[in-house]
Motif scaffolding. Structure first.
Motif, short mmCIF file in Angstrom:
data_model
loop_
_atom_site.label_atom_id
_atom_site.label_comp_id
_atom_site.label_asym_id
_atom_site.label_seq_id
_atom_site.Cartn_x
_atom_site.Cartn_y
_atom_site.Cartn_z
N TYR A 166 -11.57 -70.48 -15.86
CA TYR A 166 -11.23 -69.44 -16.84
C TYR A 166 -10.71 -68.19 -16.14
N LEU A 167 -11.36 -67.84 -15.03
CA LEU A 167 -10.95 -66.66 -14.28
C LEU A 167 -9.55 -66.83 -13.72
N GLN A 168 -9.24 -68.03 -13.23
CA GLN A 168 -7.89 -68.30 -12.73
C GLN A 168 -6.85 -68.12 -13.83
N CYS A 169 -7.18 -68.60 -15.03
CA CYS A 169 -6.26 -68.46 -16.16
C CYS A 169 -6.04 -66.99 -16.52
N VAL A 170 -7.12 -66.23 -16.56
CA VAL A 170 -7.02 -64.80 -16.89
C VAL A 170 -6.21 -64.06 -15.83
N LEU A 171 -6.45 -64.37 -14.58
CA LEU A 171 -5.70 -63.72 -13.49
C LEU A 171 -4.22 -64.11 -13.53
#
Length: 253
Positions: A128-133
């Motif tokens: 999820y963090l990769q997607c947000v970044l």
């Protein structure tokens, strides 16, 4: 002398009220999610909370932060977006950890797979963090290239607040489709309505960009429509349908 003495009282009082309003603006939006966070931790069950709420609010607030670089608005509104972004990441982290602990499937779903069937249904918080970044990087780069375009900047601001304003529409549609508000927290809707009303009044009184005020009013209207549904369906409940399923509200929880 009396007028001067009154000024000594009114000026600090006005400053105190301004600080209080700014603080409520920054932190008021995250208050409804505190009980939900505690409940998930206590029960170790995240099924009642839709992570799509986090997705919508992350997109809306990241776009609002980028809008600030093109058109500087009130600092409390910027800090509100930062605090809400951090809050939604914390909610995602908790929900992902809880669901991973209860997950029976051993197949890991990753953001890097780029499988649209599993979008926003990944196995770890890191995905999820990769997607947000990735979204922040792409949106930030486009904003950097187009920052001198007034049309782009205004459109960016409109998309930011419109995305947030539409958060209650799926709930409104679900209630209409099922002709019921079963599973929806009325207290939570009242909290949205009071919070959105305060937020819209803050926008109007502090001369915030027009997009903020228009979409704030739209958000209040959506909240009032949901409350009207709750009143109508309570007074005139439809005939029960066999095997009807009433999912829990995404925004309410």
């Amino acid at each position: 002398m009396d007028a001067q003495g009154l000024d000594w009282l009114l000026v600090p009082l006005h400053q105190l009220v301004s600080w209080g309003a700014a603080g409520a603006m920054v932190f008021g939006g995250v208050v409804p999610y505190i009980p939900q966070y505690r409940d998930i931790r206590r029960t170790q069950n995240a099924e009642g909370f839709s992570t799509y709420v986090c997705l919508v609010l992350l997109v809306a607030n990241i776009l609002r932060i980028l809008f600030w670089f093109g058109r500087r608005f009130e600092s409390p509104l910027l800090w509100q977006s930062i605090v809400m972004t951090a809050t939604m990441l914390l909610m995602l982290k908790l929900c992902t950890d809880v669901r991973a602990a209860n997950e029976l499937s051993i197949r890991r779903r990753c953001f890097a797979d780029l499988d649209p069937h599993y979008f926003w249904h990944w196995s770890t918080f890191a995905d999820y963090l990769q997607c947000v970044l990735a979204f922040t990087g792409v949106a930030g780069y486009i904003t950097y290239l187009s920052i001198d375009s007034a049309l782009f900047v205004e459109t960016l601001g409109f998309l930011a607040v419109l995305t947030e304003a539409m958060l209650g529409v799926p709930q409104l549609y679900r209630n209409h489709r099922h002709q019921s508000t079963e599973g929806m927290s009325i207290k939570m809707v009242l909290m949205w309505t009071s919070g959105d009303t305060f937020k819209t009044a803050y926008f109007l009184l502090n001369s915030a960009p027009l997009q903020f005020s228009v979409c704030g009013l739209l958000q209040v209207l959506v909240d009032l429509a949901i409350l009207a549904q709750a009143y109508t369906f309570t007074r005139h409940p439809p005939k029960p349908t066999p095997h009807a399923v009433h999912p829990v509200s995404a925004k309410a929880l």
